[in-house]
Motif scaffolding. Structure first.
Motif, PDB file in Angstrom:
ATOM      1  N   GLY A 195       0.787  -1.230   0.000  1.00  0.00           N
ATOM      2  CA  GLY A 195       0.000   0.000   0.000  1.00  0.00           C
ATOM      3  C   GLY A 195       0.815   1.273   0.000  1.00  0.00           C
ATOM      4  O   GLY A 195       0.271   2.362  -0.231  1.00  0.00           O
ATOM      5  N   VAL A 196       2.112   1.155   0.267  1.00  0.00           N
ATOM      6  CA  VAL A 196       2.996   2.335   0.294  1.00  0.00           C
ATOM      7  C   VAL A 196       4.255   2.006  -0.507  1.00  0.00           C
ATOM      8  O   VAL A 196       5.349   1.898   0.044  1.00  0.00           O
ATOM      9  CB  VAL A 196       3.346   2.758   1.736  1.00  0.00           C
ATOM     10  CG1 VAL A 196       2.164   3.465   2.389  1.00  0.00           C
ATOM     11  CG2 VAL A 196       3.752   1.546   2.601  1.00  0.00           C
ATOM     12  N   PRO A 197       4.114   1.854  -1.821  1.00  0.00           N
ATOM     13  CA  PRO A 197       5.227   1.359  -2.640  1.00  0.00           C
ATOM     14  C   PRO A 197       6.496   2.196  -2.484  1.00  0.00           C
ATOM     15  O   PRO A 197       6.470   3.425  -2.575  1.00  0.00           O
ATOM     16  CB  PRO A 197       4.682   1.481  -4.071  1.00  0.00           C
ATOM     17  CG  PRO A 197       3.202   1.512  -3.930  1.00  0.00           C
ATOM     18  CD  PRO A 197       2.923   2.168  -2.624  1.00  0.00           C
TER      19      PRO A 197
ATOM     20  N   LEU B 223      -4.793  -9.832  11.503  1.00  0.00           N
ATOM     21  CA  LEU B 223      -5.503  -9.278  10.358  1.00  0.00           C
ATOM     22  C   LEU B 223      -4.559  -8.277   9.707  1.00  0.00           C
ATOM     23  O   LEU B 223      -4.100  -7.337  10.354  1.00  0.00           O
ATOM     24  CB  LEU B 223      -6.784  -8.566  10.779  1.00  0.00           C
ATOM     25  CG  LEU B 223      -7.848  -9.382  11.513  1.00  0.00           C
ATOM     26  CD1 LEU B 223      -9.013  -8.475  11.898  1.00  0.00           C
ATOM     27  CD2 LEU B 223      -8.328 -10.552  10.665  1.00  0.00           C
ATOM     28  N   CYS B 224      -4.272  -8.480   8.435  1.00  0.00           N
ATOM     29  CA  CYS B 224      -3.342  -7.600   7.721  1.00  0.00           C
ATOM     30  C   CYS B 224      -4.071  -6.924   6.565  1.00  0.00           C
ATOM     31  O   CYS B 224      -4.618  -7.606   5.687  1.00  0.00           O
ATOM     32  CB  CYS B 224      -2.159  -8.409   7.197  1.00  0.00           C
ATOM     33  SG  CYS B 224      -0.974  -7.416   6.246  1.00  0.00           S
ATOM     34  N   TRP B 225      -4.053  -5.593   6.562  1.00  0.00           N
ATOM     35  CA  TRP B 225      -4.695  -4.842   5.496  1.00  0.00           C
ATOM     36  C   TRP B 225      -3.763  -4.783   4.292  1.00  0.00           C
ATOM     37  O   TRP B 225      -2.725  -4.121   4.338  1.00  0.00           O
ATOM     38  CB  TRP B 225      -5.040  -3.441   5.984  1.00  0.00           C
ATOM     39  CG  TRP B 225      -5.828  -2.620   4.990  1.00  0.00           C
ATOM     40  CD1 TRP B 225      -6.330  -3.040   3.795  1.00  0.00           C
ATOM     41  CD2 TRP B 225      -6.210  -1.250   5.125  1.00  0.00           C
ATOM     42  NE1 TRP B 225      -7.004  -2.014   3.177  1.00  0.00           N
ATOM     43  CE2 TRP B 225      -6.940  -0.898   3.966  1.00  0.00           C
ATOM     44  CE3 TRP B 225      -5.993  -0.281   6.121  1.00  0.00           C
ATOM     45  CZ2 TRP B 225      -7.454   0.374   3.769  1.00  0.00           C
ATOM     46  CZ3 TRP B 225      -6.507   0.989   5.921  1.00  0.00           C
ATOM     47  CH2 TRP B 225      -7.236   1.308   4.772  1.00  0.00           C
ATOM     48  N   GLU B 226      -4.149  -5.494   3.232  1.00  0.00           N
ATOM     49  CA  GLU B 226      -3.384  -5.455   1.990  1.00  0.00           C
ATOM     50  C   GLU B 226      -4.086  -4.495   1.026  1.00  0.00           C
ATOM     51  O   GLU B 226      -5.041  -4.864   0.343  1.00  0.00           O
ATOM     52  CB  GLU B 226      -3.256  -6.839   1.360  1.00  0.00           C
ATOM     53  CG  GLU B 226      -2.292  -6.823   0.173  1.00  0.00           C
ATOM     54  CD  GLU B 226      -2.310  -8.096  -0.642  1.00  0.00           C
ATOM     55  OE1 GLU B 226      -1.223  -8.585  -0.989  1.00  0.00           O
ATOM     56  OE2 GLU B 226      -3.407  -8.601  -0.947  1.00  0.00           O
ATOM     57  N   TYR B 227      -3.612  -3.288   0.981  1.00  0.00           N
ATOM     58  CA  TYR B 227      -4.154  -2.233   0.119  1.00  0.00           C
ATOM     59  C   TYR B 227      -3.280  -2.172  -1.128  1.00  0.00           C
ATOM     60  O   TYR B 227      -2.104  -1.808  -1.053  1.00  0.00           O
ATOM     61  CB  TYR B 227      -4.130  -0.905   0.884  1.00  0.00           C
ATOM     62  CG  TYR B 227      -4.788   0.268   0.191  1.00  0.00           C
ATOM     63  CD1 TYR B 227      -6.165   0.455   0.269  1.00  0.00           C
ATOM     64  CD2 TYR B 227      -4.034   1.209  -0.504  1.00  0.00           C
ATOM     65  CE1 TYR B 227      -6.772   1.549  -0.347  1.00  0.00           C
ATOM     66  CE2 TYR B 227      -4.629   2.304  -1.115  1.00  0.00           C
ATOM     67  CZ  TYR B 227      -6.002   2.463  -1.033  1.00  0.00           C
ATOM     68  OH  TYR B 227      -6.599   3.559  -1.637  1.00  0.00           O
ATOM     69  N   GLU B 228      -3.853  -2.540  -2.280  1.00  0.00           N
ATOM     70  CA  GLU B 228      -3.039  -2.795  -3.468  1.00  0.00           C
ATOM     71  C   GLU B 228      -2.714  -1.524  -4.261  1.00  0.00           C
ATOM     72  O   GLU B 228      -2.904  -1.462  -5.480  1.00  0.00           O
ATOM     73  CB  GLU B 228      -3.724  -3.839  -4.336  1.00  0.00           C
ATOM     74  CG  GLU B 228      -3.880  -5.175  -3.628  1.00  0.00           C
ATOM     75  CD  GLU B 228      -4.467  -6.257  -4.512  1.00  0.00           C
ATOM     76  OE1 GLU B 228      -5.080  -5.933  -5.552  1.00  0.00           O
ATOM     77  OE2 GLU B 228      -4.306  -7.437  -4.163  1.00  0.00           O
ATOM     78  N   LYS B 229      -2.180  -0.542  -3.584  1.00  0.00           N
ATOM     79  CA  LYS B 229      -1.832   0.725  -4.225  1.00  0.00           C
ATOM     80  C   LYS B 229      -0.816   0.536  -5.358  1.00  0.00           C
ATOM     81  O   LYS B 229      -0.870   1.229  -6.386  1.00  0.00           O
ATOM     82  CB  LYS B 229      -1.283   1.692  -3.172  1.00  0.00           C
ATOM     83  CG  LYS B 229      -0.761   3.009  -3.704  1.00  0.00           C
ATOM     84  CD  LYS B 229      -1.858   3.892  -4.285  1.00  0.00           C
ATOM     85  CE  LYS B 229      -1.318   5.267  -4.610  1.00  0.00           C
ATOM     86  NZ  LYS B 229      -2.324   6.091  -5.325  1.00  0.00           N
TER      87      LYS B 229
ATOM     88  N   ALA C  47      -5.724   4.821  -6.979  1.00  0.00           N
ATOM     89  CA  ALA C  47      -6.318   4.642  -5.648  1.00  0.00           C
ATOM     90  C   ALA C  47      -5.821   5.735  -4.701  1.00  0.00           C
ATOM     91  O   ALA C  47      -4.707   6.250  -4.842  1.00  0.00           O
ATOM     92  CB  ALA C  47      -5.953   3.271  -5.092  1.00  0.00           C
ATOM     93  N   ALA C  48      -6.640   6.072  -3.732  1.00  0.00           N
ATOM     94  CA  ALA C  48      -6.256   7.081  -2.733  1.00  0.00           C
ATOM     95  C   ALA C  48      -5.010   6.620  -1.988  1.00  0.00           C
ATOM     96  O   ALA C  48      -4.823   5.417  -1.767  1.00  0.00           O
ATOM     97  CB  ALA C  48      -7.397   7.294  -1.750  1.00  0.00           C
ATOM     98  N   PRO C  49      -4.144   7.540  -1.577  1.00  0.00           N
ATOM     99  CA  PRO C  49      -2.944   7.156  -0.817  1.00  0.00           C
ATOM    100  C   PRO C  49      -3.325   6.461   0.498  1.00  0.00           C
ATOM    101  O   PRO C  49      -4.231   6.914   1.206  1.00  0.00           O
ATOM    102  CB  PRO C  49      -2.242   8.484  -0.562  1.00  0.00           C
ATOM    103  CG  PRO C  49      -2.740   9.392  -1.643  1.00  0.00           C
ATOM    104  CD  PRO C  49      -4.161   8.989  -1.883  1.00  0.00           C
ATOM    105  N   LEU C  50      -2.631   5.388   0.801  1.00  0.00           N
ATOM    106  CA  LEU C  50      -2.932   4.631   2.014  1.00  0.00           C
ATOM    107  C   LEU C  50      -2.702   5.402   3.308  1.00  0.00           C
ATOM    108  O   LEU C  50      -3.499   5.269   4.244  1.00  0.00           O
ATOM    109  CB  LEU C  50      -2.127   3.329   2.035  1.00  0.00           C
ATOM    110  CG  LEU C  50      -2.314   2.451   3.279  1.00  0.00           C
ATOM    111  CD1 LEU C  50      -3.755   1.986   3.422  1.00  0.00           C
ATOM    112  CD2 LEU C  50      -1.365   1.255   3.236  1.00  0.00           C
ATOM    113  N   PRO C  51      -1.624   6.200   3.446  1.00  0.00           N
ATOM    114  CA  PRO C  51      -1.385   6.842   4.748  1.00  0.00           C
ATOM    115  C   PRO C  51      -2.591   7.602   5.294  1.00  0.00           C
ATOM    116  O   PRO C  51      -2.853   7.568   6.502  1.00  0.00           O
ATOM    117  CB  PRO C  51      -0.211   7.781   4.459  1.00  0.00           C
ATOM    118  CG  PRO C  51       0.565   7.056   3.401  1.00  0.00           C
ATOM    119  CD  PRO C  51      -0.492   6.448   2.514  1.00  0.00           C
TER     120      PRO C  51
END
Length: 266
Positions: free
Chosen positions: A9-11, A232-238, A244-248
């Motif tokens: 999510g934060v490449p 539980l791990c949030w995998e946000y595929e940024k 997609a909106a920035p994960l932070p």
């Protein structure tokens, strides 16, 4: 249950910034995408591995696992796949991470039986090395084996404690499996659970948790009802969806949403 997020999510974000996000928003751990694009991958040297482990320890944040890209059911020779898995296992051992993630990755040209046998053979071989370094190899519900029912065909053939499952809630849902069915299949093997949200089967652009259609409440309720107390791990595929909106900016509300689901399921 403990909460983590994936660096998918934060490449490219440096480790200190990843840790700052985790501590600021109350996440207990981080899943590290183990790819050469990222700060942590199997190509880093021993000194860097020591430094990364120390940075996480100092921040009080755990390295949940390494998300690798080995495809254990793919056609071809075994040895390149096994080499990739061993390199991930060595890195996980050096960093103190308990898990590595692998994909199924079977080809449409393979029969189901052939793909299952290929994956089981490679995982069985890798399991012995995994035992030596005290790291578990987790087969993610993904691509050719996207449901729990698919995954246990392979895991049942392997039958080794160092090989387990990673439940990606999007893929099991896309595969038409209910959370109760997935948990029943994977529970003997379950390492941790990846959560996320999307708007529809036709649009898998990542959304804030709770903003889409995935059955997150049902998944958490099933896990809670059975007394499961893992991650539980949030995998946000940024990385795969630049629009997609920035994960932070979403991490705080995501942490709150998961907290609400856990409270409601208690």
């Amino acid at each position: 249950m403990k909460l983590a997020f994936s660096t998918l999510g934060v490449p490219g974000l440096p480790v200190p910034e990843v840790l700052r996000l985790a501590t600021a928003h109350g996440y207990h751990g981080v899943e590290l995408r183990a790819h050469p694009e990222e700060a942590v991958h199997p190509g880093i040297d021993a000194a860097r591995r020591t430094d990364v482990a120390a940075e996480f320890k100092a921040a009080g944040v755990e390295i949940l696992g390494l998300a690798g890209y080995a495809r254990v059911a793919a056609p071809g020779d075994d040895e390149p796949v096994l080499d990739e898995i061993r390199a991930l296992l060595d890195l996980a051992h050096d960093l103190g991470a308990p898990y590595i993630r692998v994909f199924p990755g079977a080809s449409p040209e393979q029969s189901t039986a052939e793909a299952d046998a290929t994956a089981a053979r490679r995982l069985g071989t890798a399991a012995e090395y995994a035992a030596d370094v005290d790291v578990r190899v987790l087969l993610e519900t993904h691509d050719s084996h996207r449901t729990g029912a698919d995954a246990i065909r392979v895991l049942g053939l392997v039958g080794h404690r160092q090989v387990g499952s990673l439940w990606d809630v999007m893929h099991t849902w896309l595969g038409g499996e209910q959370p109760t069915e997935t948990y029943a299949a994977l529970s003997p093997f379950l390492g941790y659970v990846q959560v996320k949200d999307i708007s529809s089967p036709d649009d898998t652009t990542p959304l804030a948790l709770g903003a889409g259609v995935l059955p997150l409440a049902e998944c958490v309720e099933v896990l809670s009802r059975h007394g499961w107390d893992g991650w539980l791990c949030w995998e946000y595929e940024k990385r795969w969806y630049e629009q997609a909106a920035p994960l932070p900016g979403l991490l705080g509300s995501g942490r709150e949403h998961l907290g609400r689901l856990l409270n409601e399921s208690a």
